[in-house]
Design an enzyme around this catalytic site. Structure first.
Site, mmCIF file in Angstrom:
data_model
loop_
_atom_site.group_PDB
_atom_site.id
_atom_site.type_symbol
_atom_site.label_atom_id
_atom_site.label_comp_id
_atom_site.label_asym_id
_atom_site.label_seq_id
_atom_site.Cartn_x
_atom_site.Cartn_y
_atom_site.Cartn_z
ATOM 1 C CD GLU A 1 3.173 9.571 5.173
ATOM 2 O OE1 GLU A 1 1.939 9.637 5.332
ATOM 3 O OE2 GLU A 1 3.744 8.547 4.774
ATOM 4 N N GLY B 1 -2.429 2.974 2.404
ATOM 5 C CA GLY B 1 -2.807 4.384 2.349
ATOM 6 C C GLY B 1 -2.399 5.082 3.626
ATOM 7 C CD GLU C 1 1.901 -3.225 4.187
ATOM 8 O OE1 GLU C 1 2.896 -2.534 4.456
ATOM 9 O OE2 GLU C 1 1.801 -4.415 4.522
ATOM 10 C CB CYS D 1 4.939 4.683 2.596
ATOM 11 S SG CYS D 1 5.426 3.262 1.614
ATOM 12 C CD GLU E 1 -11.350 10.635 -5.829
ATOM 13 O OE1 GLU E 1 -11.962 11.516 -6.438
ATOM 14 O OE2 GLU E 1 -11.614 10.295 -4.665
ATOM 15 N N GLY F 1 -6.695 4.437 7.286
ATOM 16 C CA GLY F 1 -6.520 3.081 7.828
ATOM 17 C C GLY F 1 -7.368 2.877 9.076
ATOM 18 C CE LYS G 1 -10.885 3.907 -3.555
ATOM 19 N NZ LYS G 1 -10.606 4.941 -4.559
HETATM 20 P P1 TAP Z 1 -5.388 7.723 1.404
HETATM 21 O O1 TAP Z 1 -5.967 9.066 1.282
HETATM 22 O O2 TAP Z 1 -5.411 7.055 2.713
HETATM 23 O O3 TAP Z 1 -6.113 6.844 0.290
HETATM 24 C C1 TAP Z 1 -5.777 5.501 0.084
HETATM 25 C C2 TAP Z 1 -6.950 4.820 -0.583
HETATM 26 O O4 TAP Z 1 -8.035 4.776 0.357
HETATM 27 C C3 TAP Z 1 -7.464 5.540 -1.811
HETATM 28 O O5 TAP Z 1 -7.874 4.599 -2.771
HETATM 29 C C4 TAP Z 1 -8.648 6.299 -1.246
HETATM 30 O O6 TAP Z 1 -9.628 6.639 -2.191
HETATM 31 C C5 TAP Z 1 -9.200 5.288 -0.266
HETATM 32 N N1 TAP Z 1 -10.107 5.847 0.741
HETATM 33 C C6 TAP Z 1 -10.240 7.137 1.134
HETATM 34 N N2 TAP Z 1 -11.202 7.236 2.084
HETATM 35 C C7 TAP Z 1 -11.677 5.983 2.297
HETATM 36 C C8 TAP Z 1 -12.673 5.425 3.149
HETATM 37 N N3 TAP Z 1 -13.370 6.181 4.004
HETATM 38 N N4 TAP Z 1 -12.901 4.102 3.099
HETATM 39 C C9 TAP Z 1 -12.188 3.303 2.260
HETATM 40 N N5 TAP Z 1 -11.245 3.787 1.422
HETATM 41 C C10 TAP Z 1 -10.984 5.101 1.441
HETATM 42 O O7 TAP Z 1 -3.861 7.687 0.937
HETATM 43 P P2 TAP Z 1 -3.259 8.345 -0.330
HETATM 44 O O8 TAP Z 1 -3.268 9.813 -0.096
HETATM 45 O O9 TAP Z 1 -3.893 7.801 -1.561
HETATM 46 O O10 TAP Z 1 -1.755 7.772 -0.281
HETATM 47 C C11 TAP Z 1 -0.799 8.313 0.497
HETATM 48 C C12 TAP Z 1 -0.674 7.570 1.820
HETATM 49 O O11 TAP Z 1 -0.437 6.181 1.585
HETATM 50 C C13 TAP Z 1 0.514 8.029 2.634
HETATM 51 O O12 TAP Z 1 0.163 8.163 3.978
HETATM 52 C C14 TAP Z 1 1.534 6.905 2.450
HETATM 53 O O13 TAP Z 1 2.489 6.802 3.469
HETATM 54 C C15 TAP Z 1 0.649 5.718 2.383
HETATM 55 N N6 TAP Z 1 1.349 4.605 1.708
HETATM 56 C C16 TAP Z 1 1.806 3.581 2.471
HETATM 57 C C17 TAP Z 1 2.509 2.545 1.869
HETATM 58 C C18 TAP Z 1 3.020 1.418 2.716
HETATM 59 S S1 TAP Z 1 3.608 0.115 1.992
HETATM 60 N N7 TAP Z 1 3.013 1.479 4.012
HETATM 61 C C19 TAP Z 1 2.724 2.537 0.511
HETATM 62 C C20 TAP Z 1 2.244 3.591 -0.237
HETATM 63 C C21 TAP Z 1 1.533 4.630 0.386
HETATM 64 P P3 TAP Z 1 -9.632 8.060 -2.973
HETATM 65 O O14 TAP Z 1 -9.473 7.694 -4.363
HETATM 66 O O15 TAP Z 1 -10.942 8.678 -2.732
HETATM 67 O O16 TAP Z 1 -8.521 8.884 -2.430
#
Ligand code: TAP
Length: 501
Positions: free
Chosen positions: A389, A233, A255, A289, A183, A238, A180
């Site tokens: 962050e 994410g 991650e 990240c 979105e 997480g 997944k």
């Molecule tokens: P999130 O809001 O955490 O979303 C990550 C993914 O999880 C999206 O596909 C999201 O779907 C999904 N999600 C949301 N709620 C969920 C739930 N209740 N159950 C299962 N999945 C769910 O992160 P983001 O805003 O997309 O990305 C930014 C974050 O990612 C930052 O904190 C960044 O640091 C972290 N990140 C970490 C790394 C590594 S390697 N550590 C790399 C890249 C990014 P939706 O489509 O609905 O949002």
């Protein structure tokens, strides 16, 4: 560069087939230009179940886990070739959906190809251990087997790269997968599913269901038919993933977020360190990240160093993601842009001084959500800008007076993902590197890497590793097979007829 790809309409990718786009699709506008670029289908519980059932079947009875590593590697190498063929299209989709600069998106595609080729090599060499010197009649085999059906949930900042840090490693090991993507940025994940089918990946091995995380992601995390959940994410989501995954005690790798420091000592190559401090902050528009979002600089050089950073950052070109000259593109959406700017305002309230940027440079730019690269000096460790962050191009500057203080400040956050140390004195650089609590430490470089090198976090940045041999092993289970040959010493002593008892 004008938009040329038009509006892409996608269904899901389930059991080797694309479904018709759902009627209630999720529209995506390019955050850098405001143009409608894609519509993704809104997945339901039933569609998630269909995808998991297909992946389960492909794992339990399909050919994929039973093929030789060489056969799996061949398909991965073919996938890498097809990614190379379609690299312009993939880069463009990333730029349009994420708002990231096109030249950066091209780099993401190149890195993704290299990772896929590397994972193919690991698939080919996957092996276990044989213990043949235990005793004459006892042999032990420690074999590595694919861990089963992998759920993958990925974020929006590097949609392609985050997928590819998981997918070729998981399927290279013989797993099957349901993904997944965010979105907001599902395009390249669906394109990879198409290319994987074209490369010869059997039906059901890689499935994609798009839609909101609270429905689709949650259903994957909860499913008792998923054996491992690989999540990238935010730390908040997480935590909820770990909770949701308890149904079958599936393995989880996380991650998560980061709050990296760029730590600069007086004996660094200061010109290099200035460039790196800027790069680490504005790379991927700060939506990264492993960004260096805190600049920890020794007090003896702090004033001059900061002046040089402010001077250098003024040359960073903020612009449309599709412009070849752009260094910093748009924020992912309007609310996120507003959140980034509000964190700058809060930092000022908490005693910080904005010495560069701090605004939305909207006048000179197309219709999108931009933030000028920003530097805030005098950021105290207890404040939000030091601790949280931001996920935007905002650099928090704090001074230190000794090695101990530098290490203490760098470690004084809940995250532990990546930091960089700048010093030409190996004693200082290595001492600091060893004392930093993060999954990665760069010395005299930053946001660098190679497919061979694992990445991941400690503390609230998560657990598990991606890339490298360790990232491949994450998708395997060890099985120990113990073989006794010849007669085994009997546990129950049965009296022989005629023997005295
Ligand atoms: P999130 O809001 O955490 O979303 C990550 C993914 O999880 C999206 O596909 C999201 O779907 C999904 N999600 C949301 N709620 C969920 C739930 N209740 N159950 C299962 N999945 C769910 O992160 P983001 O805003 O997309 O990305 C930014 C974050 O990612 C930052 O904190 C960044 O640091 C972290 N990140 C970490 C790394 C590594 S390697 N550590 C790399 C890249 C990014 P939706 O489509 O609905 O949002």
């Amino acid at each position: 560069m004008a938009l040329a790809t038009g509006v892409r309409k996608y269904g899901h990718h389930i059991d080797g087939k694309e479904t018709a786009p759902s009627a209630d699709g999720l529209d995506r506008w390019c955050p850098g230009t405001g143009e409608h670029v894609a519509t993704f289908s809104r997945g339901t519980h039933a569609e998630v179940n269909e995808a998991i059932t297909a992946a389960r079947r492909a794992f339990d009875t399909g050919p994929w886990p039973r093929m030789s590593g060489q056969q799996r590697a061949r398909i991965l190498l073919r996938l890498a070739e097809l990614m190379r063929r379609d690299s312009d299209k993939l880069a463009r989709i990333e730029a349009e959906e994420v708002g990231k600069p096109i030249k950066l998106a091209r780099g993401d595609v190149e890195s993704s190809i290299a990772l896929t080729e590397y994972a193919a090599a690991l698939a080919m060499t996957l092996h276990g251990d044989a213990h043949t010197n235990l005793d004459d009649n006892f042999t032990g085999l420690v074999v590595r087997e694919p861990c089963g059906v992998v759920g993958m949930v990925t974020p929006w900042n590097f949609p392609l790269l985050q997928l590819i840090q998981k997918l070729p490693f998981a399927i290279g090991a013989g797993c099957t997968a349901v993904c997944k993507p965010s979105e907001l940025t599902s395009g390249t994940t669906l394109e990879i599913a198409r290319l994987a089918t074209e490369a010869g990946l059997p039906a059901g091995v890689f499935n994609v269901v798009t839609g909101p995380g609270s429905v689709v992601g949650q259903a994957i995390a909860e499913s008792p038919d998923v054996d491992l959940l690989s999540f990238t994410g935010s730390t908040g989501v997480g935590r909820s993933i770990v909770e949701a995954s308890k149904s079958n005690l599936k393995r989880v790798s996380l991650e998560l977020g980061g709050k990296g420091a760029t730590i600069v000592f007086p004996d660094a190559d200061l010109d290099d360190a200035v460039d790196a401090a800027v790069f680490a902050n504005v790379f991927n528009s700060g939506e990264c990240c492993v960004s260096g979002t805190r600049l920890l600089v020794h007090e003896d050089i702090a004033d001059d160093f900061l002046a040089a950073v402010v001077d250098r950052i003024a040359h960073v070109r903020v612009g449309s993601p599709l412009d070849e000259e752009t260094d910093v593109g748009a924020m992912i959406h309007e609310q996120h842009r507003d959140k980034v700017l509000s964190m700058v305002t809060q930092a000022e309230r908490e005693g910080g001084k904005v010495v560069a940027g701090g605004s939305d440079p909207v006048d000179s730019l197309p219709d999108g959500y931009y933030v000028a690269p920003t530097v805030v000096d005098g950021v105290a460790p207890g404040t939000a800008l030091f601790q949280e962050e931001v996920f935007g191009p905002v650099l928090a500057v704090t001074r230190f007076g000794s090695v101990d203080e530098a290490v203490e400040l760098a470690n004084a956050v809940e995250y532990g993902l990546a930091n960089s140390v700048w010093s030409k004195n190996i004693d200082v650089a290595l001492t600091v590197a060893k004392r930093l609590r993060s999954g990665t430490v760069w010395i005299n470089t930053v946001i660098d890497g190679a497919p061979q090198l694992p990445g991941g976090g400690v503390k609230a940045s998560g657990y598990g590793r991606e890339m490298g041999q360790a990232g491949f092993d994450e998708f395997t289970e060890l099985k120990t097979i113990q073989i006794r040959t010849g007669a085994r010493a009997k546990f129950v002593q049965v009296p022989q007829p005629g023997s005295p008892d």
